[in-house]
Write a protein that holds these residues in place. Structure first.
Motif, mmCIF file in Angstrom:
data_model
loop_
_atom_site.group_PDB
_atom_site.id
_atom_site.type_symbol
_atom_site.label_atom_id
_atom_site.label_comp_id
_atom_site.label_asym_id
_atom_site.label_seq_id
_atom_site.Cartn_x
_atom_site.Cartn_y
_atom_site.Cartn_z
ATOM 1 N N ILE A 1 1.046 58.230 -24.998
ATOM 2 C CA ILE A 1 2.203 57.747 -23.929
ATOM 3 C C ILE A 1 1.885 56.560 -23.254
ATOM 4 N N LEU A 2 0.420 56.499 -22.998
ATOM 5 C CA LEU A 2 0.218 55.396 -22.256
ATOM 6 C C LEU A 2 0.480 53.946 -22.759
ATOM 7 N N LYS A 3 0.720 53.820 -24.088
ATOM 8 C CA LYS A 3 1.251 52.389 -24.535
ATOM 9 C C LYS A 3 2.788 52.233 -24.108
ATOM 10 N N HIS A 4 3.392 53.312 -23.786
ATOM 11 C CA HIS A 4 5.034 53.176 -23.827
ATOM 12 C C HIS A 4 5.324 53.182 -22.304
ATOM 13 N N ALA A 5 4.225 53.961 -21.387
ATOM 14 C CA ALA A 5 4.917 54.045 -19.855
ATOM 15 C C ALA A 5 4.485 52.874 -19.072
ATOM 16 N N ASP A 6 5.232 52.637 -18.143
ATOM 17 C CA ASP A 6 4.890 51.530 -16.956
ATOM 18 C C ASP A 6 3.708 52.174 -16.015
ATOM 19 N N ARG A 7 4.135 53.495 -15.546
ATOM 20 C CA ARG A 7 3.126 54.156 -14.621
ATOM 21 C C ARG A 7 3.409 55.574 -14.982
ATOM 22 N N GLY B 1 -0.937 55.759 -11.231
ATOM 23 C CA GLY B 1 -1.465 54.412 -11.260
ATOM 24 C C GLY B 1 -0.679 53.810 -12.513
ATOM 25 N N ARG B 2 -0.742 52.545 -12.674
ATOM 26 C CA ARG B 2 -0.378 51.705 -13.842
ATOM 27 C C ARG B 2 -0.817 52.330 -15.271
ATOM 28 N N ALA B 3 -0.206 52.339 -16.274
ATOM 29 C CA ALA B 3 -0.607 52.782 -17.312
ATOM 30 C C ALA B 3 -1.725 51.928 -18.018
ATOM 31 N N ALA B 4 -1.388 50.417 -17.628
ATOM 32 C CA ALA B 4 -2.311 49.400 -18.171
ATOM 33 C C ALA B 4 -3.648 49.553 -17.451
ATOM 34 N N ASP B 5 -3.682 50.078 -16.204
ATOM 35 C CA ASP B 5 -5.024 50.056 -15.479
ATOM 36 C C ASP B 5 -5.808 51.464 -15.921
ATOM 37 N N LEU B 6 -5.098 52.461 -16.603
ATOM 38 C CA LEU B 6 -5.597 53.800 -16.978
ATOM 39 C C LEU B 6 -5.937 53.919 -18.501
ATOM 40 N N ALA B 7 -5.871 52.648 -19.040
ATOM 41 C CA ALA B 7 -5.915 52.716 -20.414
ATOM 42 C C ALA B 7 -7.044 53.415 -21.360
ATOM 43 N N ASP B 8 -8.327 53.379 -20.496
ATOM 44 C CA ASP B 8 -9.196 53.942 -21.127
ATOM 45 C C ASP B 8 -9.458 55.480 -21.246
ATOM 46 N N GLY B 9 -8.428 55.943 -20.368
ATOM 47 C CA GLY B 9 -8.386 57.327 -20.463
ATOM 48 C C GLY B 9 -9.184 58.054 -19.544
ATOM 49 N N GLU B 10 -10.402 57.481 -18.934
ATOM 50 C CA GLU B 10 -11.247 58.269 -18.428
ATOM 51 C C GLU B 10 -10.745 59.180 -17.014
ATOM 52 N N ALA B 11 -10.139 58.139 -16.206
ATOM 53 C CA ALA B 11 -9.471 58.749 -14.764
ATOM 54 C C ALA B 11 -8.479 59.704 -15.032
ATOM 55 N N ILE B 12 -7.561 59.482 -16.283
ATOM 56 C CA ILE B 12 -6.716 60.745 -16.515
ATOM 57 C C ILE B 12 -7.405 62.001 -16.882
ATOM 58 N N PRO C 1 3.371 62.446 -35.094
ATOM 59 C CA PRO C 1 3.169 61.203 -34.433
ATOM 60 C C PRO C 1 4.163 60.123 -34.637
ATOM 61 N N LYS C 2 4.535 59.847 -35.974
ATOM 62 C CA LYS C 2 5.249 58.901 -36.401
ATOM 63 C C LYS C 2 6.608 59.118 -35.686
ATOM 64 N N ILE C 3 7.282 60.096 -35.767
ATOM 65 C CA ILE C 3 8.504 60.400 -35.108
ATOM 66 C C ILE C 3 8.308 60.181 -33.563
ATOM 67 N N ILE C 4 7.357 60.678 -32.895
ATOM 68 C CA ILE C 4 7.159 60.373 -31.573
ATOM 69 C C ILE C 4 7.158 58.847 -31.191
ATOM 70 N N ASP C 5 6.477 58.007 -31.867
ATOM 71 C CA ASP C 5 6.616 56.767 -31.775
ATOM 72 C C ASP C 5 7.931 56.129 -32.100
ATOM 73 N N GLN C 6 8.541 56.659 -33.170
ATOM 74 C CA GLN C 6 10.062 56.073 -33.255
ATOM 75 C C GLN C 6 10.788 56.475 -32.061
ATOM 76 N N ILE C 7 10.835 57.638 -31.469
ATOM 77 C CA ILE C 7 11.858 58.115 -30.408
ATOM 78 C C ILE C 7 11.461 57.064 -29.055
ATOM 79 N N TYR C 8 10.214 56.965 -28.838
ATOM 80 C CA TYR C 8 9.844 55.993 -27.715
ATOM 81 C C TYR C 8 10.313 54.813 -27.967
ATOM 82 N N GLN C 9 10.193 54.184 -29.100
ATOM 83 C CA GLN C 9 10.821 52.891 -29.450
ATOM 84 C C GLN C 9 11.782 52.563 -29.046
#
Ligand code: ATP
Length: 240
Positions: A202-208, A221-232, A171-179
């Motif tokens: 991924i939700l925190k890094h993507a726009d859509r 959908g927009r990542a911000a609108d799907l943040a609770d993960g239920e619809a996904i 997870p730490k490396i994944i976050d680093q690569i996304y940053q």
């Protein structure tokens, strides 16, 4: 001129009898980070392959920068400015990090520019600078992923598509690569289309986000609108 850099409209892809994508449509706007999420075999790699000119598209249209690219050869599409980082990274294991980057710059005729671009990639990935003379096969998984992305950057692509960058990484490396990817997007206005099996990081890094299952787009959908993960979750697993 539209703000959309890539669109795949009503794409169907068949491998023999097997339909891998069915009437699927996605688009990516300039400067966006768009993620396609879906389980194993959903058709995610096929979507990226279709955009890169490497999938048997039987119907639908693909446009890049308002230019039709359906049926155009992969080398030509690469020259137009799309670069695909394949699943599994595919770096040349016996060549050094530096040689891997230099080879990826072959698309440039000007060797001065290729040198500058190696430097540019190393600025984003200081870890690769430390490993410059190492054979790529001796790098860790995370470092190989950085090198694979670095190779795509060498082509000066306007759109980079990355197939499952998180696969097998901590997870730490994944976050680093996304940053780093987000940093490159901010600095260079790059556009990113990324496949992932899991949405949790991924939700925190993507726009859509698009959710793909069984070759069909189930949700957009927009990542911000799907943040609770239920619809996904519903789209991913097909709950009613
Ligand atoms: P994964 O996470 O496993 O890579 P994916 O979502 O990327 O999955 P694809 O690799 O696009 O899915 O595969 C979609 C479907 O098409 C799968 O059923 C796969 O077996 C099939 N498929 C993919 N490539 C080929 C091929 N070259 N020939 C035949 N079938 C293929």
């Amino acid at each position: 001129m539209s703000n959309t850099i890539l669109s795949l409209s009503h794409i169907t892809v068949r491998y023999g009898q097997m339909t891998a994508l069915r009437d699927a449509s996605i688009h990516v706007d300039k400067g966006e980070v768009v993620c396609i999420i879906g389980p194993n075999g959903a058709g995610k790699s096929t979507m990226l392959a279709a955009a890169a000119g490497g999938a048997p598209v039987v119907s639908g249209n693909i446009q890049f920068n308002d230019k039709a690219i359906t049926g155009v050869a992969p080398e030509k599409i690469a020259r137009l400015g799309i670069s695909l980082v394949p699943e599994g990274r595919h770096v040349f294991g016996s060549l050094t990090v530096e040689e891997n980057l230099q080879i990826a710059g072959y698309i440039q005729k000007d060797s001065g520019q290729a040198k500058q671009d190696v430097e540019r990639v190393l600025t984003y990935f200081p870890r690769l600078r430390e490993r410059l003379k190492f054979p790529a096969g001796r790098l860790s998984g995370g470092e190989q992923q950085m090198l694979a992305i670095g190779r795509a950057l060498m082509t000066r692509a306007k759109l980079i598509m990355v197939d499952e960058p998180s696969l097998g990484l901590a997870p730490k490396i994944i976050d680093q690569i996304y940053q780093i990817l987000l940093d490159i997007r901010r600095t260079e206005g790059l556009t990113l289309l990324i496949n992932e099996q899991s949405s949790s990081r991924i939700l925190k890094h993507a726009d859509r986000i698009y959710v793909l299952r069984g070759g069909v787009i189930q949700l957009e959908g927009r990542a911000a609108d799907l943040a609770d993960g239920e619809a996904i979750r519903e789209a991913y697993f097909g709950f009613q």
